[in-house]
Design a protein around this motif. Structure first.
Motif, PDB file in Angstrom:
ATOM      1  N   ARG A 180       0.827  -1.209   0.000  1.00  0.00           N
ATOM      2  CA  ARG A 180       0.000   0.000   0.000  1.00  0.00           C
ATOM      3  C   ARG A 180       0.863   1.261   0.000  1.00  0.00           C
ATOM      4  NH1 ARG A 180      -4.199   1.833   4.742  1.00  0.00           N
ATOM      5  NH2 ARG A 180      -4.915   3.753   3.735  1.00  0.00           N
ATOM      6  N   ALA A 181       1.964   1.218   0.735  1.00  0.00           N
ATOM      7  CA  ALA A 181       2.875   2.361   0.771  1.00  0.00           C
ATOM      8  C   ALA A 181       3.466   2.625  -0.610  1.00  0.00           C
ATOM      9  CB  ALA A 181       3.987   2.119   1.789  1.00  0.00           C
ATOM     10  N   LEU A 182       3.905   1.575  -1.270  1.00  0.00           N
ATOM     11  CA  LEU A 182       4.481   1.717  -2.604  1.00  0.00           C
ATOM     12  C   LEU A 182       3.448   2.249  -3.596  1.00  0.00           C
ATOM     13  CD1 LEU A 182       7.025   1.336  -4.296  1.00  0.00           C
ATOM     14  CD2 LEU A 182       6.299  -1.020  -4.750  1.00  0.00           C
ATOM     15  N   ILE A 194       7.095  -5.840  14.875  1.00  0.00           N
ATOM     16  CA  ILE A 194       7.104  -5.576  13.428  1.00  0.00           C
ATOM     17  C   ILE A 194       8.544  -5.537  12.905  1.00  0.00           C
ATOM     18  CG2 ILE A 194       6.567  -3.848  11.654  1.00  0.00           C
ATOM     19  CD1 ILE A 194       4.117  -5.268  12.666  1.00  0.00           C
ATOM     20  N   SER A 195       8.771  -6.179  11.769  1.00  0.00           N
ATOM     21  CA  SER A 195      10.089  -6.159  11.130  1.00  0.00           C
ATOM     22  C   SER A 195      10.204  -4.912  10.248  1.00  0.00           C
ATOM     23  CB  SER A 195      10.290  -7.418  10.279  1.00  0.00           C
ATOM     24  OG  SER A 195      11.426  -7.274   9.446  1.00  0.00           O
ATOM     25  N   ILE A 196      11.108  -4.015  10.606  1.00  0.00           N
ATOM     26  CA  ILE A 196      11.295  -2.799   9.819  1.00  0.00           C
ATOM     27  C   ILE A 196      11.815  -3.139   8.419  1.00  0.00           C
ATOM     28  CG2 ILE A 196      12.514  -0.594   9.690  1.00  0.00           C
ATOM     29  CD1 ILE A 196      10.388  -0.750  11.864  1.00  0.00           C
ATOM     30  N   ALA A 197      12.698  -4.117   8.323  1.00  0.00           N
ATOM     31  CA  ALA A 197      13.250  -4.502   7.024  1.00  0.00           C
ATOM     32  C   ALA A 197      12.153  -4.997   6.089  1.00  0.00           C
ATOM     33  CB  ALA A 197      14.319  -5.573   7.215  1.00  0.00           C
ATOM     34  N   ASP A 198      11.245  -5.813   6.602  1.00  0.00           N
ATOM     35  CA  ASP A 198      10.149  -6.316   5.769  1.00  0.00           C
ATOM     36  C   ASP A 198       9.187  -5.189   5.388  1.00  0.00           C
ATOM     37  OD1 ASP A 198      11.215  -8.824   5.953  1.00  0.00           O
ATOM     38  OD2 ASP A 198       9.833  -9.519   7.520  1.00  0.00           O
ATOM     39  N   LEU A 199       8.926  -4.290   6.328  1.00  0.00           N
ATOM     40  CA  LEU A 199       8.004  -3.186   6.075  1.00  0.00           C
ATOM     41  C   LEU A 199       8.540  -2.237   5.010  1.00  0.00           C
ATOM     42  CD1 LEU A 199       5.340  -1.819   6.960  1.00  0.00           C
ATOM     43  CD2 LEU A 199       6.657  -0.581   8.691  1.00  0.00           C
ATOM     44  N   MET A 200       9.866  -2.052   4.976  1.00  0.00           N
ATOM     45  CA  MET A 200      10.476  -1.083   4.073  1.00  0.00           C
ATOM     46  C   MET A 200      10.986  -1.696   2.774  1.00  0.00           C
ATOM     47  SD  MET A 200       9.932   1.486   5.880  1.00  0.00           S
ATOM     48  CE  MET A 200      10.630   2.613   4.678  1.00  0.00           C
ATOM     49  N   GLN A 201      10.736  -2.963   2.557  1.00  0.00           N
ATOM     50  CA  GLN A 201      11.268  -3.652   1.377  1.00  0.00           C
ATOM     51  C   GLN A 201      10.835  -2.973   0.079  1.00  0.00           C
ATOM     52  OE1 GLN A 201      10.204  -7.785   1.207  1.00  0.00           O
ATOM     53  NE2 GLN A 201      11.746  -8.290  -0.308  1.00  0.00           N
ATOM     54  N   ASN A 202      11.842  -2.653  -0.757  1.00  0.00           N
ATOM     55  CA  ASN A 202      11.631  -2.052  -2.078  1.00  0.00           C
ATOM     56  C   ASN A 202      11.082  -0.625  -2.046  1.00  0.00           C
ATOM     57  OD1 ASN A 202      12.467  -4.450  -3.378  1.00  0.00           O
ATOM     58  ND2 ASN A 202      10.393  -5.298  -3.193  1.00  0.00           N
ATOM     59  N   LEU A 203      10.950  -0.013  -0.876  1.00  0.00           N
ATOM     60  CA  LEU A 203      10.478   1.364  -0.802  1.00  0.00           C
ATOM     61  C   LEU A 203      11.644   2.329  -0.994  1.00  0.00           C
ATOM     62  CD1 LEU A 203       7.987   1.212   2.220  1.00  0.00           C
ATOM     63  CD2 LEU A 203       7.424   1.324  -0.212  1.00  0.00           C
ATOM     64  N   THR A 241      10.368  10.687   3.154  1.00  0.00           N
ATOM     65  CA  THR A 241      10.332  10.660   4.622  1.00  0.00           C
ATOM     66  C   THR A 241       9.274   9.667   5.090  1.00  0.00           C
ATOM     67  OG1 THR A 241      10.983  12.990   4.715  1.00  0.00           O
ATOM     68  CG2 THR A 241      10.061  12.030   6.719  1.00  0.00           C
ATOM     69  N   TYR A 242       9.659   8.847   6.065  1.00  0.00           N
ATOM     70  CA  TYR A 242       8.747   7.866   6.641  1.00  0.00           C
ATOM     71  C   TYR A 242       8.583   8.171   8.126  1.00  0.00           C
ATOM     72  CZ  TYR A 242       9.532   5.361   2.285  1.00  0.00           C
ATOM     73  OH  TYR A 242       9.613   5.037   0.961  1.00  0.00           O
ATOM     74  N   TYR A 243       7.332   8.303   8.533  1.00  0.00           N
ATOM     75  CA  TYR A 243       7.008   8.554   9.933  1.00  0.00           C
ATOM     76  C   TYR A 243       6.519   7.257  10.565  1.00  0.00           C
ATOM     77  CZ  TYR A 243       7.146  13.493   8.612  1.00  0.00           C
ATOM     78  OH  TYR A 243       7.539  14.722   8.149  1.00  0.00           O
TER      79      TYR A 243
END
Length: 458
Positions: free
Chosen positions: A88-90, A109-118, A124-126
């Protein structure tokens, strides 16, 4: 034919005295002050016009640090399923969002999984955290450092107290953790959730003073503070007053920060208020949020997160989010709201409102500090009582039809039906429990009227 002659030099200037004389003539004997001067809930007398010859030469121009760049469009995403939130973020970024805010309710929550390919370096990510964890804050900060990411953590123990009635743990433990985060974090981490004051019915002077008092608590209790503070603000439809409110907020914050020898500015995130939103004739909400976003931009917001028109009664959905995002895209790319830096400068009316709001808020702030500070007054119930008094006055105006919400207490559509369309409970929820303080309760003006209409639906 080109000419360097200034415009309008062939016209004689008109003094404020001449304007008043002409207005008085047109009033045909009616009293100028009683007819045309009105008083806001903050005690500010608003004149029908403002003129430069009424500005004393000794008055210095209000100096407000404007944002370094145009406002960013923020997309809110609640993280329940990491993979879906990432997708959804992408998708939101591809559709015009310029920054993302993840609401994360637990530290697993895994930050690496959440940010994958972003995209990381230019976006900026809050991370809004309704919990306080040194380990999780460290994990977010470390990921940002290793990946050159622009991360901002939003954690607010005082905001937790005002909304929930309790600290995350207790005052000492919460601030001990904040100081630990402050000493090691490489990113911004501190948040002031001031939108609750507006959504609960506080007037603008109260909103500014309580926000400033909250900032002062953090300045006092976190000696190692070295990163900018994020301030979340809610704005209503009083167009020019809301512009002035945001300008006054930045002015007051910078003044306070200098007293603590801090040279950083605040990062202001603005969202339209929920207080004037309705479930009936809900499309009007789009008109309300459009003018509110305009106030946010002109007032100098760094980031704007629009409120979907159906946020009160629908769960998060792609259509509502897209419409809300597109409203901001139209303002930014078709209405050119990003082309002028600090556009409210020099508008005598807005400058005057800014000055008066700042002065009145500073006076209230000093009174709060004189009587123990914000936390003390929250524990004693003083802040809650003052907000309740202000909210009750506004509610009375609404109930008597003097404050109008079109489609609700003015020109309602009697055939409008909502009973079968509610996916969310749109009213104040009751949750009896033991709390340290009485929470500040956010409540919409139309709730009682809407409940009556729902009960009458077949």
């Amino acid at each position: 034919m080109s000419t360097n002659k200034p415009l309008f030099t062939d016209f004689e200037s008109v003094s404020s005295k001449q304007w008043k004389q002409q207005i008085q003539y047109e009033l045909k004997g009616a009293d100028y002050n009683e007819t045309l001067v009105w008083e806001s809930p903050e005690g500010i007398k608003v004149k029908p016009f403002y003129h430069n010859d009424e500005v004393e030469e000794t008055d210095s121009k209000i100096s407000i640090n404007s944002p370094e760049k145009a406002f960013e469009i923020l997309q809110n995403i609640f993280v329940h399923d990491v993979k879906k939130s990432n997708e959804r973020a992408l998708d939101s970024l591809n559709r015009g969002a310029e920054s993302i805010r993840f609401t994360i309710e637990n530290d697993t929550i895994s930050i690496a999984d959440l940010m994958q390919n972003l995209p990381l370096e230019k976006t900026t990510y809050y991370f809004y955290l309704p919990f306080l964890s040194v380990d999780f804050a460290t994990k977010v900060s470390d990921y940002a450092s290793k990946n050159h990411a622009k991360f901002v953590i939003q954690v607010d123990p005082i905001g937790q107290l005002t909304k929930d009635g309790n600290w995350f743990e207790n005052l000492e433990s919460d601030f001990e953790k904040l100081n630990t985060i402050a000493s090691s974090s490489a990113i911004n981490y501190l948040n002031i959730s001031s939108g609750i004051y507006q959504n609960a019915g506080a007037n603008m002077v109260q909103q500014l003073a309580y926000t400033l008092a909250q900032a002062n608590e953090y300045f006092n209790r976190i000696p190692a503070l070295k990163h900018p503070i994020t301030i979340e603000v809610a704005v209503g439809t009083n167009y020019f007053f809301e512009i002035a409110k945001l300008r006054a907020l930045r002015l007051l914050f910078n003044t306070l920060a200098k007293e603590y020898h801090h040279n950083f500015d605040c990062n202001i995130i603005v969202t339209p208020t929920r207080r004037n939103k309705t479930i009936y004739d809900y499309n009007v909400n789009m008109l309300r949020t459009t003018t509110e976003c305009m106030s946010a931009i002109l007032g100098g917001a760094n980031v704007v997160a629009n409120l979907p028109y159906d946020a009160l009664y629908h769960k998060d959905n792609e259509f509502g989010d897209r419409i809300a995002r597109n409203q901001l895209l139209v303002l930014k790319h078709e209405s050119y709201f990003d082309k002028v830096n600090n556009p409210a400068d020099g508008a005598y009316y807005i400058e005057n409102l800014t000055q008066q709001l700042a002065e009145k808020a500073l006076e209230l702030f000093k009174d709060i500090e004189k009587n123990g500070g914000l936390i003390t007054q929250l524990i004693e119930g003083i802040i809650q009582r003052k907000i309740s008094e202000s909210a009750n006055k506004e509610q009375e105006l609404f109930d008597n039809g003097k404050e109008i919400l079109l489609g609700t207490n003015k020109y309602p559509n009697k055939n409008d039906s909502m009973k079968n369309d509610l996916e969310l409970y749109p009213f104040v929820k009751q949750n009896p429990r033991k709390t340290l303080i009485t929470p500040i309760i956010e409540k919409r003006l139309a709730e009682k009227l809407e409940q009556e209409r729902l009960s009458q639906e077949s």
